[in-house]
Design an enzyme around this catalytic site. Sequence first.
Site, short mmCIF file in Angstrom:
data_model
loop_
_atom_site.label_atom_id
_atom_site.label_comp_id
_atom_site.label_asym_id
_atom_site.label_seq_id
_atom_site.Cartn_x
_atom_site.Cartn_y
_atom_site.Cartn_z
N SER A 20 0.86 -1.18 0.00
CA SER A 20 0.00 0.00 0.00
C SER A 20 0.90 1.23 0.00
O SER A 20 1.70 1.42 0.92
CB SER A 20 -0.86 -0.01 1.27
N ASP A 46 -4.03 4.09 -2.33
CA ASP A 46 -5.21 4.23 -1.47
C ASP A 46 -5.73 5.66 -1.60
O ASP A 46 -5.15 6.58 -1.04
CB ASP A 46 -4.83 4.04 0.00
N GLY A 152 -9.48 4.72 5.93
CA GLY A 152 -9.14 6.13 6.15
C GLY A 152 -7.70 6.34 6.60
O GLY A 152 -7.09 7.36 6.29
N PHE A 153 -7.14 5.35 7.30
CA PHE A 153 -5.79 5.55 7.81
C PHE A 153 -5.01 4.24 7.82
O PHE A 153 -5.60 3.17 8.02
CB PHE A 153 -5.84 6.12 9.25
N GLY A 154 -3.72 4.34 7.61
CA GLY A 154 -2.87 3.16 7.76
C GLY A 154 -2.52 2.98 9.23
O GLY A 154 -2.83 3.83 10.07
N ASP A 185 -7.42 -5.77 3.53
CA ASP A 185 -6.67 -4.52 3.58
C ASP A 185 -6.89 -3.87 4.94
O ASP A 185 -8.00 -3.52 5.31
CB ASP A 185 -7.19 -3.61 2.46
N GLY A 186 -5.74 -3.75 5.68
CA GLY A 186 -5.82 -3.04 6.96
C GLY A 186 -5.30 -3.90 8.10
O GLY A 186 -5.89 -4.93 8.41
N GLY A 187 -4.17 -3.47 8.64
CA GLY A 187 -3.58 -4.20 9.78
C GLY A 187 -2.97 -5.52 9.38
O GLY A 187 -2.82 -6.43 10.21
N SER A 208 1.89 -0.41 6.64
CA SER A 208 2.81 -0.13 7.76
C SER A 208 3.75 -1.29 8.05
O SER A 208 4.97 -1.09 8.18
CB SER A 208 2.03 0.17 9.05
C1 DX5 Z 1 -7.14 2.16 4.94
C2 DX5 Z 1 -5.84 2.18 4.21
C3 DX5 Z 1 -4.96 1.11 4.82
C4 DX5 Z 1 -3.70 0.85 4.06
C5 DX5 Z 1 -2.93 -0.30 4.70
O1 DX5 Z 1 -7.91 3.18 4.54
O2 DX5 Z 1 -6.06 1.94 2.82
O3 DX5 Z 1 -5.69 -0.09 4.89
O4 DX5 Z 1 -4.00 0.57 2.78
O5 DX5 Z 1 -2.72 0.08 5.98
P1 DX5 Z 1 -1.83 -0.77 7.02
O6 DX5 Z 1 -1.25 -1.96 6.28
O7 DX5 Z 1 -0.80 0.21 7.46
O8 DX5 Z 1 -2.79 -1.16 8.08
#
Ligand code: DX5
Length: 227
Positions: A20, A46, A152-154, A185-187, A208
């Site tokens: 990402s 993203d 919305g956030f990584g 996607d996410g965490g 991340s």
């Molecule tokens: C959510 C972002 C995150 C990103 C990945 O809106 O799109 O999911 O892609 O984030 P990490 O891998 O840092 O959780």
Amino acid sequence: MTARANGFPLPRGRAALVPSVLAADFTCLKSSLAPVKRAADWVQVDVMDGRFVPNISFGPGIVPAVAKASGLPIDAHLMVSEPGRFIDAFAAAGSGLITVHAEARNAGACLRKIKALGLRAGLAVRPRTSLARVVPFLAGLDLILIMTVEPGFGGQAFMPEMMPKVAKARSLISRSGRRIWLQVDGGINAATALTAAQAGADSFVIGSALFSSGKPAAFLRGLRAEL
Ligand code: DX5
């Protein structure tokens, strides 16, 4: 069917690892992304509009830069309220796959437009959105994205309670007989990727955990060996 269509990989029983860009080092995209070229399958940008999600990220201008820096196909994840306004621009910028959210305006028409442009089409659902919202579009999809964080956030924590939804999506795909990626996607890190893979995911968006590892290529090779 070739392993690639419009330059974008198709599911062939092997996990797809997807950095990402949100978590990349923007002071030097090239040094951040070049190492993943041989270890990743594609890269996700993203895209956030500050309305659909409480954050703003980047526009289509980043796509050619990321494609050049990584040498990989680009998946544009549009976390935007009105994706129909941006599909042409992300297509023209070189995205090989565009994902819109089921909760966004005119998602069905957007998916049809993405396919009409010869691109691969993805449909994403927030954690609180039912998978039932995906079913009417299944026949035209190349990818289903089950968000494992609130978009919305990584850097957020993985939501293990999304695994039954991943498992349900996997049986939907199996019953459809179609070659559809099941993306999370996410965490996502080494441990949560395994959890999601056991539930049926085969495409993993990693931000991340990948870029904070300091050795992204080794991280991806290690993860691929585990998966
Ligand atoms: C959510 C972002 C995150 C990103 C990945 O809106 O799109 O999911 O892609 O984030 P990490 O891998 O840092 O959780």
